[in-house]
Design a protein around this motif. Structure first.
Motif, mmCIF file in Angstrom:
data_model
loop_
_atom_site.group_PDB
_atom_site.id
_atom_site.type_symbol
_atom_site.label_atom_id
_atom_site.label_comp_id
_atom_site.label_asym_id
_atom_site.label_seq_id
_atom_site.Cartn_x
_atom_site.Cartn_y
_atom_site.Cartn_z
ATOM 1 N N GLY A 1 0.621 -1.035 -0.156
ATOM 2 C CA GLY A 1 -0.121 0.085 0.136
ATOM 3 C C GLY A 1 0.863 1.399 0.160
ATOM 4 O O GLY A 1 0.385 2.306 0.131
ATOM 5 N N ARG B 1 -0.882 8.448 -1.396
ATOM 6 C CA ARG B 1 -1.610 7.578 -0.864
ATOM 7 C C ARG B 1 -2.904 6.990 -1.703
ATOM 8 O O ARG B 1 -3.265 5.974 -1.905
ATOM 9 N N ASP C 1 -1.661 4.609 -4.395
ATOM 10 C CA ASP C 1 -1.326 3.450 -3.692
ATOM 11 C C ASP C 1 -3.039 2.705 -3.464
ATOM 12 O O ASP C 1 -2.728 1.343 -3.692
ATOM 13 N N GLN C 2 -3.664 3.239 -2.965
ATOM 14 C CA GLN C 2 -5.143 2.647 -2.517
ATOM 15 C C GLN C 2 -5.837 2.497 -3.604
ATOM 16 O O GLN C 2 -6.793 1.823 -3.308
#
Length: 400
Positions: free
Chosen positions: A128, A269, A272-273
């Motif tokens: 992640g 973030r 990644d998510q």
């Protein structure tokens, strides 16, 4: 922490910083300033610099394969040793023929460092956090490049002995760091599940399909490094054209850096998510808008709008870096990660090298408007490429 083995990554990043400090200081400062005193003319110096960067760009893909077979640590140590011999040989036994040859061999081995670093960073990234880990790895070299330009240059002008001592000491440190990584090998990919008897034919088709996904990235890799490359040789002419000095950039630069850090953290973030395109798409659009805004503004308007343009540039570049690194990480074939990273980064290097040529031509044709208009066009065409021809294939790669 972004990586599962932070000490290994910190050692690799320290090796990158020491190596890039020496390379930038040697080619940008030491050779141009001290080379004539060593009997090296402009043509020889140009040949040494050109041979190094040409073989660096061309060697990234093939040397990625070599590092997969021989071990990454061994090839990194070879590159650090060649760098030390080249710098030391230039200082003690300057020569045209072996100077060009030594710089070329150094560049060939140096081409392993960046793909190897990015491959290890991707493999060791915590679940992640891949896009952020790659973005941090990609940007960590900035202090070393600035140090090579802003530290080594004044140092060699004040004392050539001190300049050579710094370069040799830093390259010696790079060699020690590389020797400490001697046994480092690229992490082995997970073994595929056993296939039924008919699987060999399918297996033979799988690798070309993976490399086709890499090929989808290459035009955009070239274009998006071409755009910032337009400004490489025009920084000071642009400042003069706009009536700005370096001090005028202090506050806008700080705003851009803060916006970049915030954007990289938040949108990294998201990349990644969710999916890298959700950061990449707005990043490219924002960069195109910033370049277009500067292109249609005259000198006084740009000066007044710096406090607005700088943070927008930071946000756009942070989003772009997070999205691009995340997209590349999801697309590269796991079985040949270092070679694939090398291929993509070689094309990026070619785009960056073509940027100054096109930037100079655009400056002659349209000065500020020509350069920034061309940059905005490149960013916009890259955005359209991601949204249309390569979208389906890259989407399937990212979901694999």
């Amino acid at each position: 922490m972004l990586w599962t083995r932070p000490l290994t990554m910190l050692q690799l990043l320290a090796l990158l910083l020491a190596s890039e400090l020496v390379r930038t200081g040697f080619f940008v400062a030491a050779l141009p300033l001290l080379g004539p005193g060593l009997g090296l003319g402009p043509a020889v110096i140009g040949g040494m610099v050109g041979a190094h960067y040409l073989f660096d760009a061309l060697g990234k893909g093939p040397m990625g394969l070599v590092s997969e077979r021989w071990g990454l640590g061994r090839v990194l140590a070879l590159g650090a040793l060649l760098g030390l011999l080249t710098v030391l040989g230039t200082r003690l036994w300057p020569s045209a023929w072996w100077g060009v040859l030594g710089c070329a061999l150094w560049g060939l081995a140096f081409g392993t460092l960046w793909p190897g670093l990015m491959s290890v960073s991707q493999a060791l990234a915590r679940p992640g956090r891949t896009a952020r880990a790659l973005a941090v790895s990609n940007l960590s070299v900035a202090p070393a490049i600035l140090g090579g330009v802003l530290l080594v240059g004044p140092l060699v002008q004040g004392s050539s002995r001190a300049g050579w001592a710094l370069l040799l000491g830093a390259q010696g440190l790079a060699l020690l760091l590389a020797l400490g990584l001697w046994s480092l090998r690229l992490p082995a990919p997970a073994r595929p599940e056993p296939h039924p008897p008919a699987a060999p034919a399918a297996s033979r088709l799988r690798l070309p399909g993976e490399w086709r996904r890499v090929a989808v990235l290459l035009p955009a890799a070239f274009a998006q490094t071409l755009a910032p490359g337009l400004l490489v040789t025009l920084f000071y002419p642009l400042l003069s054209h706009l009536g700005l000095g370096l001090r005028d950039l202090a506050v806008p630069g700080a705003l851009a850096a803060a916006a970049f850090a915030l954007s990289l953290g938040l949108l990294g973030r998201l990349a990644d998510q969710s999916h890298p395109r959700r950061a990449l798409t707005p990043g490219l659009l924002l960069l195109a808008a910033v370049f277009a805004l500067v292109a249609v503004s005259d000198g006084p308007e740009v000066r007044a709008r710096l406090l607005l343009v700088a943070p927008l540039l930071g946000v756009g570049y942070g989003a772009f870096m997070a999205g691009w690194n995340g997209l590349v990480a999801r697309t590269l074939p796991e079985q040949h990660r270092a070679a694939a990273w090398g291929t993509v980064m070689a094309v990026e290097s070619l785009g960056y090298s073509a940027g100054p040529l096109l930037g100079g031509a655009a400056w002659q044709l349209g000065a500020q408007a020509g350069v920034f208009g061309l940059g905005a066009t490149v960013f916009l065409l890259t955005e359209l490429y991601y949204l249309w021809p390569g979208r389906g294939l890259v989407r399937r790669a990212g979901e694999a």
